[in-house]
Motif scaffolding. Structure first.
Motif, PDB file in Angstrom:
ATOM      1  N   UNK A  21      -2.115  19.469 -39.268  1.00 44.87           N
ATOM      2  CA  UNK A  21      -2.260  19.047 -37.877  1.00 44.87           C
ATOM      3  C   UNK A  21      -2.925  17.680 -37.762  1.00 44.87           C
ATOM      4  N   UNK A  22      -3.970  17.434 -38.570  1.00 41.06           N
ATOM      5  CA  UNK A  22      -4.648  16.130 -38.569  1.00 41.06           C
ATOM      6  C   UNK A  22      -4.918  15.718 -40.007  1.00 41.06           C
ATOM      7  N   UNK A  23      -4.988  14.402 -40.190  1.00 40.97           N
ATOM      8  CA  UNK A  23      -5.259  13.836 -41.502  1.00 40.97           C
ATOM      9  C   UNK A  23      -6.084  12.579 -41.279  1.00 40.97           C
ATOM     10  N   UNK A  24      -7.119  12.359 -42.094  1.00 37.89           N
ATOM     11  CA  UNK A  24      -7.852  11.102 -41.968  1.00 37.89           C
ATOM     12  C   UNK A  24      -8.261  10.553 -43.325  1.00 37.89           C
ATOM     13  N   UNK A  25      -8.339   9.204 -43.368  1.00 34.43           N
ATOM     14  CA  UNK A  25      -8.691   8.464 -44.571  1.00 34.43           C
ATOM     15  C   UNK A  25      -9.123   7.072 -44.155  1.00 34.43           C
ATOM     16  N   UNK A  26      -9.414   6.225 -45.100  1.00 34.45           N
ATOM     17  CA  UNK A  26      -9.800   4.848 -44.782  1.00 34.45           C
ATOM     18  C   UNK A  26      -8.666   3.853 -44.970  1.00 34.45           C
ATOM     19  N   UNK A  27      -7.610   4.271 -45.683  1.00 31.74           N
ATOM     20  CA  UNK A  27      -6.474   3.376 -45.892  1.00 31.74           C
ATOM     21  C   UNK A  27      -5.215   4.212 -46.118  1.00 31.74           C
ATOM     22  N   UNK A  28      -4.132   3.828 -45.444  1.00 31.91           N
ATOM     23  CA  UNK A  28      -2.895   4.599 -45.515  1.00 31.91           C
ATOM     24  C   UNK A  28      -1.712   3.639 -45.402  1.00 31.91           C
ATOM     25  N   UNK A  29      -0.694   3.855 -46.218  1.00 31.37           N
ATOM     26  CA  UNK A  29       0.529   3.065 -46.151  1.00 31.37           C
ATOM     27  C   UNK A  29       1.631   3.933 -45.558  1.00 31.37           C
ATOM     28  N   UNK A  30       2.340   3.374 -44.580  1.00 30.41           N
ATOM     29  CA  UNK A  30       3.469   4.077 -43.970  1.00 30.41           C
ATOM     30  C   UNK A  30       4.731   3.257 -44.196  1.00 30.41           C
ATOM     31  N   UNK A  85       7.994   2.894 -42.619  1.00 28.02           N
ATOM     32  CA  UNK A  85       8.449   3.283 -41.291  1.00 28.02           C
ATOM     33  C   UNK A  85       9.868   3.846 -41.292  1.00 28.02           C
ATOM     34  N   UNK A  86      10.790   3.234 -42.022  1.00 24.21           N
ATOM     35  CA  UNK A  86      12.174   3.715 -42.040  1.00 24.21           C
ATOM     36  C   UNK A  86      12.279   5.069 -42.729  1.00 24.21           C
ATOM     37  N   UNK A  87      11.566   5.222 -43.850  1.00 18.26           N
ATOM     38  CA  UNK A  87      11.622   6.456 -44.622  1.00 18.26           C
ATOM     39  C   UNK A  87      10.704   7.536 -44.052  1.00 18.26           C
ATOM     40  N   UNK A  88       9.745   7.125 -43.204  1.00 18.13           N
ATOM     41  CA  UNK A  88       8.743   8.019 -42.625  1.00 18.13           C
ATOM     42  C   UNK A  88       7.951   8.721 -43.734  1.00 18.13           C
ATOM     43  N   UNK A  89       7.440   7.891 -44.661  1.00 22.59           N
ATOM     44  CA  UNK A  89       6.635   8.366 -45.776  1.00 22.59           C
ATOM     45  C   UNK A  89       5.238   7.788 -45.667  1.00 22.59           C
ATOM     46  N   UNK A  90       4.238   8.609 -45.983  1.00 18.95           N
ATOM     47  CA  UNK A  90       2.835   8.210 -45.945  1.00 18.95           C
ATOM     48  C   UNK A  90       2.283   8.288 -47.360  1.00 18.95           C
ATOM     49  N   UNK A  91       1.367   7.361 -47.704  1.00 17.04           N
ATOM     50  CA  UNK A  91       0.723   7.432 -49.012  1.00 17.04           C
ATOM     51  C   UNK A  91      -0.650   6.781 -48.940  1.00 17.04           C
ATOM     52  N   UNK A  92      -1.533   7.261 -49.809  1.00 16.88           N
ATOM     53  CA  UNK A  92      -2.878   6.699 -49.911  1.00 16.88           C
ATOM     54  C   UNK A  92      -3.398   6.973 -51.315  1.00 16.88           C
ATOM     55  N   UNK A  93      -4.222   6.077 -51.824  1.00 15.08           N
ATOM     56  CA  UNK A  93      -4.878   6.280 -53.109  1.00 15.08           C
ATOM     57  C   UNK A  93      -6.343   6.664 -52.948  1.00 15.08           C
ATOM     58  N   UNK A  94      -6.793   6.786 -51.708  1.00 16.30           N
ATOM     59  CA  UNK A  94      -8.186   7.100 -51.422  1.00 16.30           C
ATOM     60  C   UNK A  94      -8.348   8.576 -51.072  1.00 16.30           C
ATOM     61  N   UNK A  95      -9.578   8.965 -50.769  1.00 18.62           N
ATOM     62  CA  UNK A  95      -9.868  10.324 -50.334  1.00 18.62           C
ATOM     63  C   UNK A  95      -9.183  10.579 -48.994  1.00 18.62           C
ATOM     64  N   UNK A  96      -8.441  11.674 -48.919  1.00 16.74           N
ATOM     65  CA  UNK A  96      -7.739  12.062 -47.698  1.00 16.74           C
ATOM     66  C   UNK A  96      -8.178  13.475 -47.331  1.00 16.74           C
ATOM     67  N   UNK A  97      -8.508  13.668 -46.066  1.00 14.39           N
ATOM     68  CA  UNK A  97      -8.876  14.994 -45.561  1.00 14.39           C
ATOM     69  C   UNK A  97      -7.842  15.392 -44.526  1.00 14.39           C
ATOM     70  N   UNK A  98      -7.410  16.650 -44.565  1.00 12.46           N
ATOM     71  CA  UNK A  98      -6.467  17.119 -43.560  1.00 12.46           C
ATOM     72  C   UNK A  98      -6.806  18.541 -43.156  1.00 12.46           C
ATOM     73  N   UNK A  99      -6.373  18.864 -41.952  1.00 10.21           N
ATOM     74  CA  UNK A  99      -6.623  20.182 -41.393  1.00 10.21           C
ATOM     75  C   UNK A  99      -5.349  20.728 -40.795  1.00 10.21           C
ATOM     76  N   UNK A 100      -5.296  22.024 -40.766  1.00  7.31           N
ATOM     77  CA  UNK A 100      -4.195  22.715 -40.123  1.00  7.31           C
ATOM     78  C   UNK A 100      -4.715  24.033 -39.605  1.00  7.31           C
ATOM     79  N   UNK A 101      -3.824  24.849 -39.093  1.00  8.84           N
ATOM     80  CA  UNK A 101      -4.275  26.155 -38.631  1.00  8.84           C
ATOM     81  C   UNK A 101      -4.849  26.944 -39.807  1.00  8.84           C
ATOM     82  N   UNK A 102      -6.081  27.295 -39.723  1.00  2.20           N
ATOM     83  CA  UNK A 102      -6.791  28.127 -40.698  1.00  2.20           C
ATOM     84  C   UNK A 102      -6.941  27.493 -42.078  1.00  2.20           C
TER      85      UNK A 102
END
Length: 187
Positions: A127-136, A138-155
């Motif tokens: 549902x949510x994701x956060x980090x300090x640096x993220x590459x998107x 746009x055409x492929x709709x792909x996300x990537x990061x080499x840093x710490x990433x935190x994400x949450x979802x239901x439960x």
């Protein structure tokens, strides 16, 4: 010309020659090598795919474009990505926001400082994701990061260092140091 006229004329000539010799040179102001093509405030941009479906929207407090380098710098950036679910024929809507962003070409967007990604449709495991640096991409709709990433979802709450995700295929790969907390709550 008598002496009375020659002395002031000679002094004036000497003064002019000294002034020319010691005249301060104008300092040339160093100009920037790269001038922006344009600067836009409160920017809104909408893109459509080949089929005419809404693909993405970009909102920024400020955008500075350098067309000779094919780079655009953003401040207070928000990107809304629309991913069409072909089985259900409705879009999943993702919003990525950050304090700064750099668009290279028309496809590679680097977000930095206070990066958040949210699923506005609430139809995905993440549902949510956060980090300090993220590459998107746009055409492929792909996300990537080499840093710490935190994400949450239901439960679930997870984190890891380095990740790649495809919004189209709904894949998420975390590279290392994965930690997860599963919540046994009814939501």
């Amino acid at each position: 010309m008598n002496k009375r006229q020659a002395v002031p004329f000679g002094l004036l000539l000497i003064a002019v020659l000294l002034w020319i010799y010691f005249k301060p040179q104008k300092e040339t102001v160093a100009t920037q090598e790269h001038h922006p093509s344009y600067i836009a405030y409160d920017l809104e941009n909408t893109r459509f795919d080949e089929s005419g479906n809404l693909s993405l929207q970009i909102y920024a407090g400020k955008a500075t474009s350098y067309s000779n380098n094919d780079i655009t710098l953003f401040e207070n950036l928000k990107v809304v990505l629309y991913v069409l679910n072909e089985q259900q024929n409705n879009p999943t809507i993702w919003q990525a926001s950050s304090d700064k962003g750099v668009l290279t070409g028309n496809n590679k967007l680097l977000l930095s400082d206070n990066v958040w990604v949210k699923n506005l449709s609430l139809d995905q495991l993440v549902q949510t994701m956060n980090t300090e640096e993220l590459t998107i991409l746009l055409e492929e709709k792909e996300l990537s990061s080499n840093l710490l990433v935190k994400w949450q979802g239901p439960q679930i709450r997870q984190q890891g260092v380095g990740m790649w995700a495809s919004l189209v295929s709904e894949e998420l790969i975390v590279k290392k140091q994965v930690k997860a907390i599963y919540l046994n709550e009814n939501k």
